[in-house]
Design a protein around this motif. Sequence first.
Motif, mmCIF file in Angstrom:
data_model
loop_
_atom_site.group_PDB
_atom_site.id
_atom_site.type_symbol
_atom_site.label_atom_id
_atom_site.label_comp_id
_atom_site.label_asym_id
_atom_site.label_seq_id
_atom_site.Cartn_x
_atom_site.Cartn_y
_atom_site.Cartn_z
ATOM 1 N N GLY A 235 1.198 -1.557 -0.255
ATOM 2 C CA GLY A 235 -0.022 -0.403 -0.115
ATOM 3 C C GLY A 235 1.098 1.225 0.142
ATOM 4 N N LEU A 236 0.751 1.711 0.999
ATOM 5 C CA LEU A 236 1.589 2.980 1.327
ATOM 6 C C LEU A 236 3.548 2.833 0.826
ATOM 7 N N ALA A 237 3.822 1.846 0.586
ATOM 8 C CA ALA A 237 5.230 1.457 -0.525
ATOM 9 C C ALA A 237 5.151 1.441 -1.528
ATOM 10 N N TYR A 238 3.915 1.303 -2.166
ATOM 11 C CA TYR A 238 4.130 1.787 -3.692
ATOM 12 C C TYR A 238 3.794 2.625 -3.682
ATOM 13 N N ALA A 239 2.968 3.331 -3.432
ATOM 14 C CA ALA A 239 2.013 5.008 -3.388
ATOM 15 C C ALA A 239 3.361 5.552 -3.252
ATOM 16 N N PHE A 240 4.148 5.457 -2.011
ATOM 17 C CA PHE A 240 5.409 6.649 -1.764
ATOM 18 C C PHE A 240 6.509 6.310 -2.877
ATOM 19 N N TRP A 241 6.553 4.987 -3.868
ATOM 20 C CA TRP A 241 7.462 5.070 -5.153
ATOM 21 C C TRP A 241 7.280 5.414 -6.183
ATOM 22 N N TYR A 242 5.974 5.321 -6.698
ATOM 23 C CA TYR A 242 5.158 5.541 -7.530
ATOM 24 C C TYR A 242 5.589 7.280 -7.798
ATOM 25 N N ARG A 243 4.563 8.008 -6.635
ATOM 26 C CA ARG A 243 5.348 8.838 -6.601
ATOM 27 C C ARG A 243 6.878 9.947 -6.516
ATOM 28 N N ALA A 244 8.218 8.973 -6.658
ATOM 29 C CA ALA A 244 8.731 9.637 -6.295
ATOM 30 C C ALA A 244 9.009 8.617 -7.983
ATOM 31 N N ALA A 245 8.680 8.006 -8.193
ATOM 32 C CA ALA A 245 8.934 7.511 -9.753
ATOM 33 C C ALA A 245 8.716 8.365 -10.996
ATOM 34 N N ALA A 246 7.461 9.447 -10.676
ATOM 35 C CA ALA A 246 7.307 10.234 -11.125
ATOM 36 C C ALA A 246 8.005 11.453 -11.556
ATOM 37 N N ALA A 247 9.066 11.730 -10.630
ATOM 38 C CA ALA A 247 9.940 13.146 -10.445
ATOM 39 C C ALA A 247 11.612 13.060 -10.025
ATOM 40 N N ILE A 248 12.081 11.127 -10.396
ATOM 41 C CA ILE A 248 13.837 10.990 -10.551
ATOM 42 C C ILE A 248 14.157 10.048 -11.214
ATOM 43 N N PRO A 249 14.860 10.532 -12.924
ATOM 44 C CA PRO A 249 14.942 9.302 -13.775
ATOM 45 C C PRO A 249 15.431 7.911 -12.986
ATOM 46 N N VAL A 250 15.084 7.140 -13.756
ATOM 47 C CA VAL A 250 15.397 4.997 -13.105
ATOM 48 C C VAL A 250 16.339 4.875 -12.291
ATOM 49 N N PRO A 251 17.330 5.452 -13.396
ATOM 50 C CA PRO A 251 19.054 5.159 -12.847
ATOM 51 C C PRO A 251 19.596 5.541 -11.631
ATOM 52 N N ARG A 252 19.133 7.482 -10.873
ATOM 53 C CA ARG A 252 19.097 7.337 -9.462
ATOM 54 C C ARG A 252 17.640 7.095 -9.160
ATOM 55 N N LEU A 253 17.002 6.915 -9.289
ATOM 56 C CA LEU A 253 15.781 6.425 -8.378
ATOM 57 C C LEU A 253 16.413 4.687 -7.630
ATOM 58 N N MET A 254 16.056 4.140 -8.073
ATOM 59 C CA MET A 254 17.205 2.245 -8.457
ATOM 60 C C MET A 254 18.189 2.259 -7.210
ATOM 61 N N VAL A 255 18.985 3.652 -7.382
ATOM 62 C CA VAL A 255 19.796 3.261 -6.435
ATOM 63 C C VAL A 255 19.582 3.146 -5.238
#
Length: 298
Positions: A235-255
């Motif tokens: 629930g919360l994990a994916y909601a937060f993660w998707y918010r971050a994924a909309a703002a951060i490029p994948v290589p930096r997010l996945m770090v």
Amino acid sequence: MSESKKFSVYLMATLPIVFWGVSFAAAKVALEEADPLLLLFLRFAISLPLLLALAWRGGEAALPTKKQALVLIFMGFMGFYFHLGIQTMAMRTSGSGMANWQMAASPAAAALMSAIFLKERMSRTGLLGALCAFLGVTVVLGLGTKGAKGISIYNFGDFLITVSMLNWAAFMVVTRWLFRDGGYPPLFTIFWEVFFAALMCAPTLALLRVDVGAAARFGAPTWEALLVLGLLCSGLAYAFWYRAAAAIPVPRLMVFQFLQPLVGVVAGYFVIGERFTPWLILGGAMIVSGVYAANSHK
């Protein structure tokens, strides 16, 4: 991006890792009583009301168009039904340490895929930060605790985690592409992906004749693990993660996923009594420093 906005986004990228760091241990607890497929279905069912409430509060609760529904069905299968399904099956034989170790390789796979398909690349500082974080993961998992058995012989469960890791990297690249398209708001997207994944579980439960009524006989530890998996990890994990994924490029997010093994080791201290060593402090410092370096450039 302003400093306050950056802090908010990075916090949303960090909190899911904390939740996911304990997810493998929670799954192993729940699997003592629950069938893997039933566990998966209940995990989705528990998370859906929370995700709907978050989407509603964020103004993203809406019915998908026909085109969007087809995309979201595919993403629900790829990122949830298949991804979490094989992870759940894997935890019958794979250890949580090995699982966390393998998932730590996903940033490298995602960086390569995003460079090829999205043209998103990391700076030299970012690459050095990712390398530092990966070396920190090696220190944490190899020397961070006493009483750990270390990496076990590679078995079928470990193979499923490998498939899950590669699938997750590809899924995040496709997710980033959807967000850049602009027609898929984060909370709207995550709700419908989980909704369609839950629907996929229903016929599979019937086809495999899984005893759904077994849920009524679950003990308190199993339901506690399910609540952790449903409300926090899905629930919360994916909601937060998707918010971050909309703002951060994948290589930096996945770090940020390099933090997951560190959290897993700390969770092991509280769950199974593993003792810390001084190496844990060094490895943890390397991971945190590497994640910071990879995301400190503009």
